[in-house]
Each structure stands twice: as C-alpha cells, then as structure tokens.
Scaffold this motif. Structure first.
Motif, PDB file in Angstrom:
ATOM      1  N   ALA A  10      15.842   0.207  54.809  1.00  0.00           N
ATOM      2  CA  ALA A  10      16.673   1.157  55.543  1.00  0.00           C
ATOM      3  C   ALA A  10      15.779   1.986  56.442  1.00  0.00           C
ATOM      4  O   ALA A  10      14.635   2.271  56.113  1.00  0.00           O
ATOM      5  CB  ALA A  10      17.416   2.065  54.578  1.00  0.00           C
ATOM      6  N   THR A  11      16.294   2.373  57.582  1.00  0.00           N
ATOM      7  CA  THR A  11      15.545   3.232  58.487  1.00  0.00           C
ATOM      8  C   THR A  11      16.248   4.569  58.594  1.00  0.00           C
ATOM      9  O   THR A  11      17.435   4.688  58.334  1.00  0.00           O
ATOM     10  CB  THR A  11      15.449   2.605  59.884  1.00  0.00           C
ATOM     11  OG1 THR A  11      16.767   2.431  60.412  1.00  0.00           O
ATOM     12  CG2 THR A  11      14.767   1.252  59.823  1.00  0.00           C
ATOM     13  N   THR A  49      19.865  -3.468  50.731  1.00  0.00           N
ATOM     14  CA  THR A  49      19.046  -2.540  51.501  1.00  0.00           C
ATOM     15  C   THR A  49      18.060  -1.806  50.591  1.00  0.00           C
ATOM     16  O   THR A  49      18.433  -1.326  49.522  1.00  0.00           O
ATOM     17  CB  THR A  49      19.940  -1.510  52.219  1.00  0.00           C
ATOM     18  OG1 THR A  49      20.796  -2.187  53.127  1.00  0.00           O
ATOM     19  CG2 THR A  49      19.093  -0.489  52.987  1.00  0.00           C
ATOM     20  N   VAL A  50      16.809  -1.735  51.006  1.00  0.00           N
ATOM     21  CA  VAL A  50      15.793  -0.974  50.285  1.00  0.00           C
ATOM     22  C   VAL A  50      15.715   0.425  50.885  1.00  0.00           C
ATOM     23  O   VAL A  50      15.498   0.583  52.085  1.00  0.00           O
ATOM     24  CB  VAL A  50      14.415  -1.655  50.373  1.00  0.00           C
ATOM     25  CG1 VAL A  50      13.368  -0.817  49.626  1.00  0.00           C
ATOM     26  CG2 VAL A  50      14.470  -3.062  49.805  1.00  0.00           C
ATOM     27  N   LEU A  51      15.916   1.434  50.049  1.00  0.00           N
ATOM     28  CA  LEU A  51      15.865   2.803  50.530  1.00  0.00           C
ATOM     29  C   LEU A  51      14.435   3.217  50.846  1.00  0.00           C
ATOM     30  O   LEU A  51      13.480   2.682  50.275  1.00  0.00           O
ATOM     31  CB  LEU A  51      16.451   3.755  49.488  1.00  0.00           C
ATOM     32  CG  LEU A  51      17.955   4.050  49.586  1.00  0.00           C
ATOM     33  CD1 LEU A  51      18.758   2.766  49.427  1.00  0.00           C
ATOM     34  CD2 LEU A  51      18.372   5.086  48.564  1.00  0.00           C
ATOM     35  N   PRO A  52      14.269   4.181  51.753  1.00  0.00           N
ATOM     36  CA  PRO A  52      12.924   4.736  51.975  1.00  0.00           C
ATOM     37  C   PRO A  52      12.377   5.334  50.679  1.00  0.00           C
ATOM     38  O   PRO A  52      13.125   5.595  49.728  1.00  0.00           O
ATOM     39  CB  PRO A  52      13.174   5.828  53.026  1.00  0.00           C
ATOM     40  CG  PRO A  52      14.451   5.429  53.699  1.00  0.00           C
ATOM     41  CD  PRO A  52      15.273   4.770  52.638  1.00  0.00           C
ATOM     42  N   LEU A  80      25.430   2.394  42.020  1.00  0.00           N
ATOM     43  CA  LEU A  80      25.262   2.107  43.444  1.00  0.00           C
ATOM     44  C   LEU A  80      23.857   1.640  43.789  1.00  0.00           C
ATOM     45  O   LEU A  80      23.658   0.919  44.768  1.00  0.00           O
ATOM     46  CB  LEU A  80      25.600   3.340  44.284  1.00  0.00           C
ATOM     47  CG  LEU A  80      27.074   3.520  44.671  1.00  0.00           C
ATOM     48  CD1 LEU A  80      27.873   3.964  43.470  1.00  0.00           C
ATOM     49  CD2 LEU A  80      27.213   4.523  45.800  1.00  0.00           C
ATOM     50  N   LEU A  81      22.865   2.072  42.991  1.00  0.00           N
ATOM     51  CA  LEU A  81      21.476   1.738  43.264  1.00  0.00           C
ATOM     52  C   LEU A  81      20.839   1.052  42.061  1.00  0.00           C
ATOM     53  O   LEU A  81      21.294   1.210  40.924  1.00  0.00           O
ATOM     54  CB  LEU A  81      20.669   2.996  43.594  1.00  0.00           C
ATOM     55  CG  LEU A  81      21.112   3.817  44.803  1.00  0.00           C
ATOM     56  CD1 LEU A  81      20.260   5.076  44.918  1.00  0.00           C
ATOM     57  CD2 LEU A  81      21.044   3.002  46.087  1.00  0.00           C
ATOM     58  N   VAL A  90      17.051  -0.141  45.523  1.00  0.00           N
ATOM     59  CA  VAL A  90      17.832  -1.104  46.297  1.00  0.00           C
ATOM     60  C   VAL A  90      19.320  -0.837  46.110  1.00  0.00           C
ATOM     61  O   VAL A  90      19.781  -0.520  45.001  1.00  0.00           O
ATOM     62  CB  VAL A  90      17.509  -2.548  45.854  1.00  0.00           C
ATOM     63  CG1 VAL A  90      18.298  -3.564  46.677  1.00  0.00           C
ATOM     64  CG2 VAL A  90      16.014  -2.810  45.974  1.00  0.00           C
ATOM     65  N   VAL A  91      20.085  -0.975  47.185  1.00  0.00           N
ATOM     66  CA  VAL A  91      21.543  -0.863  47.114  1.00  0.00           C
ATOM     67  C   VAL A  91      22.091  -2.102  46.404  1.00  0.00           C
ATOM     68  O   VAL A  91      21.812  -3.238  46.806  1.00  0.00           O
ATOM     69  CB  VAL A  91      22.158  -0.749  48.519  1.00  0.00           C
ATOM     70  CG1 VAL A  91      23.689  -0.722  48.435  1.00  0.00           C
ATOM     71  CG2 VAL A  91      21.631   0.489  49.234  1.00  0.00           C
TER      72      VAL A  91
END
Length: 261
Positions: A10-11, A49-52, A80-81, A90-91
């Motif tokens: 994720a950005t 999606t990988v979170l920051p 959720l994660l 990760v989502v």
C-alpha cells in the motif's frame, strides 16, 4: 476469502489519512482504526495489500507507533488484517466480525464472490403517524403515540440493492422529523451524538418474501421478485426497544454475510 500470496504494497496516497485533531474526543487509535477500515472496505486496499510499517503509518497519521500498533491489533482481531512474520501486515479480504460497532456502521451485503463492498444511502421519505399493531408491539407504544418512519434505499455501483425502513417513537426523537434529504447518513451514530441514546444490542430475524409493489419499485425489480427480509430490533443502553427496522434486500448479485467468532 483469504489474502493472495502475491501481496501488494500500500502507498500513502491510496488512503485519505485525516488530521487526528479532526476526530475531537475520539481516541487516536480509533481514528487510525476507522481510516484503515474505510480504506479496506472501500476497496482502496484490496485483499493481499501489505500495509506500510507501523513507523511509516505513525508518520502519516502524526501519532505514536504504539497508537498504530494498538489499532492494527484490534483490526487483526476483527479479521480484517493478518500479521505475517516475513511479509508484514496484510489485508485478508475476509468479512469483518460483526461486533456491534461494525454492525451499525458497515454494509452487510457483499458480492456473491465474497468481495467486500460499500453502499451509498439515498433517503426516500420521512413520515410521522400512528403505529401499526406490529410497530406498537415492537416499540412498546400505546394507541395515542406516534411513530417516525424513515425510508431509504442503499445502492452499490448506482444500483439499489436494499430498502430500509426505520421506525421509532416520534416523541423521543423530535428533531428527526425533517426533509428526507437532510437526514444523517449514519442514523445510529447521529442519535447517540444528538440524543445520548446509544444502541447496545441488536436482534435480527431473517426470512424470504416476494417483493410487494413498493419494494419492487424501490429496488427496480419485477413484481413478486424474491427478496431477503431482515427484521431488526435495536435496544438502547437501558435495554429499551428503540428502533424497529425492516430491510428488504435483492440478493441476485449479493449475499448477507455475518461472520461470528
């Protein structure tokens, strides 16, 4: 639905991070939770999606790393994660557990393939009148009492998929008798903030019916099309019946999902 092995980073520009001060008295970790949840449920951060990092998120939010860590832990517990040793946070793409907070805030219909979705509310009408026998019994009202009825539809990708009717004691919520277009989007949150009435429990019953003329027209369905019916009774902090709601849903392309752990 599980997260893909091909995790996507994720950005910062993918999520509309708020200024924490805008949340007033809300704890900062709740601000972080809310914004990450919105990013996931709106599809900005899809499954995989990988979170920051916690440090990066803390810098983006302007909060301490410990605040971010608590928010991520809560969202992991909600489903959720997922925390992965080598990958990070990760989502998952799973339906969130329906704690009361999520039940009252987020849409409960999901696409037939299990994907999360969001809905836009469109108000239809606000009426005050005598209660039907069913409404009077549900809300413990007498014949002389009046009820407030709020009708709206919820749309996904511009198509109506759910019709909502909320019924409550008109004397208890006088300020809600207003033009439909002026109604708050988050009704339960509004009555908590404005009237001090907090929903503490919800009881639901599910059934299937054929859509009558009103429901078929609202959902743009042919007459007598089958619909899911969700009959909902919401109780306040004193266990008083507060909102009697009936939802009619088109499940042609959507499913009602309630994950319990």
């Amino acid at each position: 639905m599980s997260a893909s092995d091909d995790a996507k980073p994720a950005t910062g520009r993918d999520a509309p991070w708020p200024t924490p001060a805008a949340a007033h008295s809300m704890p900062l970790y709740e601000v972080v939770k809310r914004q990450i949840t919105e990013a996931i449920l709106s599809g900005r951060w899809p499954a995989g999606t990988v979170l920051p990092s916690e440090i990066a998120l803390g810098e983006q939010f302007g909060v301490a790393t410990g605040t971010v860590r608590r928010a991520l832990l809560d969202l992991t517990n909600d489903g959720l994660l997922s925390r992965r040793r080598k990958t990070g946070t990760v989502v998952t793409g799973r339906t969130p557990q329906h704690s009361l907070a999520l039940l009252l805030k987020y849409f409960r219909l999901h696409r037939a393939d299990g994907a999360l979705t969001t809905a836009e509310s469109r108000p239809l009408s606000v009426q005050v009148g005598s209660p039907t026998p069913a409404e009077a019994e549900a809300l413990h009202l007498g014949e002389a009492d009046n009820v407030l009825r709020i009708d709206r539809v919820r749309c996904v990708d511009g198509k109506p998929v759910m019709h909502d009717r909320f019924v409550m004691d008109a004397a208890r919520f006088p300020g809600l008798s207003r033009p439909a277009e002026d109604l708050p989007n988050l009704l339960y949150a509004h009555i908590a903030e404005t009237y001090g009435v907090r929903i503490s429990a919800v009881r639901e019953q599910l059934s299937a019916q054929l859509a009558d003329e009103t429901i078929a027209r609202a959902l743009e369905l042919p007459p007598n099309a089958p619909v899911l019916v969700i009959e909902e009774m919401a109780y306040d902090q004193t266990n008083t019946p507060t909102i009697f709601a009936i939802h009619h849903a088109d499940t042609t392309s959507h499913r009602y999902v309630n994950e319990v752990q």
